[in-house]
Every structure is written in structure tokens, then in C-alpha cells.
Scaffold this motif. Structure first.
Motif, short mmCIF file in Angstrom:
data_model
loop_
_atom_site.label_atom_id
_atom_site.label_comp_id
_atom_site.label_asym_id
_atom_site.label_seq_id
_atom_site.Cartn_x
_atom_site.Cartn_y
_atom_site.Cartn_z
N ALA A 52 0.83 -1.20 0.00
CA ALA A 52 0.00 0.00 0.00
C ALA A 52 0.86 1.26 0.00
O ALA A 52 0.49 2.28 -0.55
N ASP A 55 2.10 2.77 -3.48
CA ASP A 55 1.17 3.48 -4.37
C ASP A 55 1.51 4.97 -4.36
O ASP A 55 1.58 5.57 -3.31
N THR A 56 1.76 5.52 -5.55
CA THR A 56 2.16 6.93 -5.57
C THR A 56 1.25 7.76 -6.47
O THR A 56 0.57 7.23 -7.34
N PHE A 57 1.31 9.04 -6.19
CA PHE A 57 0.55 10.00 -6.99
C PHE A 57 1.35 10.32 -8.23
O PHE A 57 2.43 10.89 -8.14
N GLN A 59 0.28 11.87 -11.18
CA GLN A 59 -0.06 13.03 -12.01
C GLN A 59 0.91 14.18 -11.73
O GLN A 59 1.50 14.24 -10.66
N ILE A 61 1.62 17.92 -10.75
CA ILE A 61 0.90 18.86 -9.92
C ILE A 61 0.72 20.16 -10.67
O ILE A 61 1.68 20.73 -11.19
N SER A 62 -0.50 20.62 -10.77
CA SER A 62 -0.73 21.92 -11.42
C SER A 62 -1.15 22.91 -10.35
O SER A 62 -1.99 22.61 -9.51
N LYS A 66 -7.95 23.97 -11.91
CA LYS A 66 -8.30 23.19 -13.09
C LYS A 66 -9.80 23.22 -13.29
O LYS A 66 -10.57 23.27 -12.34
N LYS A 70 -16.90 18.57 -13.03
CA LYS A 70 -18.03 18.92 -12.16
C LYS A 70 -18.45 20.37 -12.39
O LYS A 70 -19.62 20.69 -12.41
N ASP B 15 2.37 11.93 -1.81
CA ASP B 15 1.92 10.54 -1.92
C ASP B 15 1.09 10.13 -0.71
O ASP B 15 0.14 9.36 -0.82
N PHE B 18 -2.25 11.51 -1.14
CA PHE B 18 -2.95 10.72 -2.15
C PHE B 18 -3.44 9.39 -1.58
O PHE B 18 -4.60 9.00 -1.78
N ARG B 19 -2.58 8.72 -0.83
CA ARG B 19 -2.96 7.40 -0.30
C ARG B 19 -4.08 7.51 0.72
O ARG B 19 -4.97 6.66 0.77
N LYS B 22 -7.20 8.11 -1.14
CA LYS B 22 -7.64 6.89 -1.82
C LYS B 22 -8.26 5.92 -0.82
O LYS B 22 -9.25 5.25 -1.12
N ARG B 28 -9.40 5.54 -7.50
CA ARG B 28 -8.13 6.20 -7.80
C ARG B 28 -8.36 7.58 -8.40
O ARG B 28 -7.68 8.55 -8.03
N GLU B 30 -10.93 9.61 -8.09
CA GLU B 30 -11.40 10.54 -7.06
C GLU B 30 -10.23 11.02 -6.20
O GLU B 30 -10.12 12.19 -5.88
N GLU B 32 -7.08 11.11 -7.00
CA GLU B 32 -6.19 11.99 -7.77
C GLU B 32 -6.75 13.40 -7.82
O GLU B 32 -6.03 14.38 -7.61
N ASP B 33 -8.04 13.48 -8.08
CA ASP B 33 -8.69 14.80 -8.09
C ASP B 33 -8.54 15.49 -6.75
O ASP B 33 -8.22 16.68 -6.68
N THR B 35 -6.30 15.02 -4.45
CA THR B 35 -4.92 15.43 -4.19
C THR B 35 -4.59 16.73 -4.91
O THR B 35 -4.02 17.65 -4.33
N GLN B 36 -4.98 16.80 -6.18
CA GLN B 36 -4.76 18.04 -6.95
C GLN B 36 -5.41 19.22 -6.25
O GLN B 36 -4.82 20.28 -6.06
#
Lengths: 140, 169
Positions: A52, A55-57, A59, A61-62, A66, A70, B15, B18-19, B22, B28, B30, B32-33, B35-36
Motif C-alpha cells: 500500500a 502506491d504513488t501520486f 499526475q 501537480i498543477s 483546473k 463537475k 503521496d 494521495f494514499r 484513496k 483512484r 477521485e 487523484e482529483d 490530491t490536486q
């Protein structure tokens, strides 16, 4: 690490009394293979925790807001409601026009009926005049 | 604060954010969104966070609150329903199928825990935070955290034993 020690640690672990260091010891023991069958479940558990954490992010980062789907959905619903409002308004106008036309047709039909009947009456009265004239002639 | 300084602060724990998202939001996409969104929120408040001693703990608290809000909103509810039988792809693919299945079971079991226990398991057993840090993040007393953690660990263990024995016999 001796099995007896591990079992003591496990008991503490279940009571949530282990330190992070002791938990690392447990993690290393159970993910290192050679786990006795009666402690099998901990192998799954600790292996899961290790997985577990990988698991990394991914994407990028902006730092700009955005435009989420929605948000666009929200605008779409606003547009739809405005459209609905306009169409209801136009529809009402059209309906009123139609209603007015119907009433006009009814009224004009009634008037026509009235005028034809009046004409009939007028003809009858004209006949009466002719009759009166001839009566006068005879009397003279 | 410049963007590069900000990223230096944020990148070490992105991370973890994010975790945790999650864990709470299940899917995943949701997460990611979320986290951003959270990183963007931090960026907007960059002048404030410069004064914080522990930005990471602050970010984790924000993550918790944000995910709770998401879960409460109807949209997110639909999403959780869709993703309730979502498969975890990252379990060790090279291992034997049975072992992989059992490890995946742990994921499902944690999924079934109450949100608070889920978070505590995530923060302690996955991210390895100290109890003091978790208590700051979740605004709970350390003793309450221990109780919840102990309960969660026992629940998972018992369910694992039950499933395993059932599979054998």
C-alpha cells in the motif's frame, strides 16, 4: 528474531501498544518469508501494508485551478435551466396567441351567424313593404 | 513564496495525501482529483503555511476534512457505489495467485472498516506516523487512537483467520 519474541510483539501489536520500531521489526519479519503457518495471516497483513505504501501520486501537480468536469456540469445545468425558462416563456406566449385566434374565430363565426339572420329578417321586412305598397295601390 | 519552494515543501508528502484520500474515497480517480485540489488549496494559502511548523500534519488534516466533505456530497456517494468492487492493481503481481488474493483481501477488509479506523490504520500501519502526530492530524486523543487502532487490527486479523480457515476446510 526469535519466534517467542515475535509472538510477544504480536500480542502488543494487537493491543496497539507497539512502538514504530517494534512494528518495523514485525514488518521485516513477516515480509521476509519463513512465516510459521499459525501466523500466516500476519504475512498477508504486513505484505499489504508494504504494498500500500508503494502506491504513488503519478499526475503532475498543477498550481492553476483546473476546470473540473463537475464545474462544467454545473454550467451546463445553469444553461439548461435558462433554456427551459425561455422555452416556457415562449411557449406561454404562443399558447396565448393560439387561444386569442380561437376566440377570434368563435366570435367572428357568431357575428356571421347574426348577420345572416339579420339579412333574413331584412328580406322579410322588404317583402312587407312590397305588400304594403300593393295594398295602398288597391285602396286608391 | 515561490512555486519551487512550495513544491519542495509539498512533494515529500503528496503521496501520503494521495494514499489517505484513496483510502477514504476508494477510487483512484477521485483520490487523484482530491490530491490536486488539496495541493492547490495549500498553494492558495501559501502565505499562511509558511508560518506553520508542521505543514505535513496540517495537510493530512485538510485531506481528512476534504474527503469527509466529498463523501458527504451526493456526487461522491455515486462514485463510491460505482467503485465499491474496485480492484487493487498494485498487489505484487509476481507472487502466487493465492497469496495475492489473500493480500488483496486485506484491502477489502480495511475497506469495510469505519472511516475513522480506516484512517488510523492508514496513518499508522502504512504511513508509520507516531501517535502524537496522528492525534494532531485527526484531532483525537492518543488513547482513543490506540483503542480504535487495536479494534481495527483485531477485526482485520479475525476476518483473515476466518476467511483462511473457511478456504481450507
Amino acid at each position: 528474531m526469535e519466534l517467542a519474541n515475535i509472538e510477544i510483539l504480536i500480542k502488543k501489536y494487537l493491543k496497539a501498544e507497539t512502538s514504530l520500531q517494534e512494528e518495523t521489526t514485525l514488518k521485516n519479519y513477516f515480509t521476509g518469508g519463513n512465516v510459521p503457518p499459525h501466523l500466516q495471516e500476519y504475512e498477508y497483513l504486513f505484505q499489504y501494508f508494504v504494498n500500500a505504501k508503494q502506491d504513488t501520486f503519478t499526475q503532475t501537480i498543477s498550481l492553476k485551478p483546473k476546470k473540473s468536469s463537475k464545474n462544467s456540469l454545473k454550467w451546463f445545468s445553469v444553461a439548461a435551466s435558462i433554456l427551459l425558462l425561455i422555452s416556457v416563456f415562449i411557449g406561454k406566449q404562443e399558447y396565448e396567441k393560439y387561444q386569442a385566434k380561437k376566440i377570434y374565430a368563435q366570435v367572428s363565426k357568431g357575428l356571421k351567424l347574426l348577420s345572416t339572420n339579420l339579412k333574413k329578417g331584412e328580406e322579410a321586412v322588404a317583402n312587407l313593404y312590397v305588400y304594403e305598397d300593393s295594398v295602398k295601390k288597391i285602396i286608391k | 513564496m515561490k512555486a519551487s519552494d512550495f513544491l519542495n515543501i509539498v512533494l515529500p508528502f503528496k503521496d501520503k495525501v494521495f494514499r489517505l484520500s484513496k483510502r477514504l474515497l476508494v477510487s483512484r480517480e477521485e483520490a487523484e482529483d482530491a490530491t490536486q485540489e488539496l495541493i492547490f488549496k495549500l498553494w492558495k494559502n501559501r502565505d499562511k503555511i509558511a508560518g506553520y511548523k508542521n505543514v505535513e500534519a496540517f495537510a493530512m488534516t485538510m485531506t481528512k476534512n476534504y474527503c469527509y466533505d466529498r463523501l458527504k456530497s451526493k456526487q461522491a456517494n455515486n462514485l463510491t457505489l460505482i467503485h465499491s468492487n474496485y480492484k487493487e492493481n498494485e498487489t505484487a503481481l509476481d507472487k502466487k495467485l493465492e497469496f495475492k488474493d489473500s493480500v488483496h483481501q486485506v484491502h477489502q477488509l480495511i475497506e469495510n472498516l469505519p472511516a475513522q479506523q480506516k484512517m488510523i490504520i492508514q496513518l499508522r500501519d502504512v504511513e508509520q506516523y507516531e501517535f502524537d502526530e496522528i492525534s494532531k492530524m485527526l484531532d483525537m486523543k492518543p488513547t482513543a487512537i490506540r483503542v480504535a487502532l487495536s479494534r481495527a487490527r483485531k477485526t482485520i486479523r479475525e476476518a483473515l483467520i476466518k476467511k483462511h480457515n473457511y478456504g481450507v476446510s
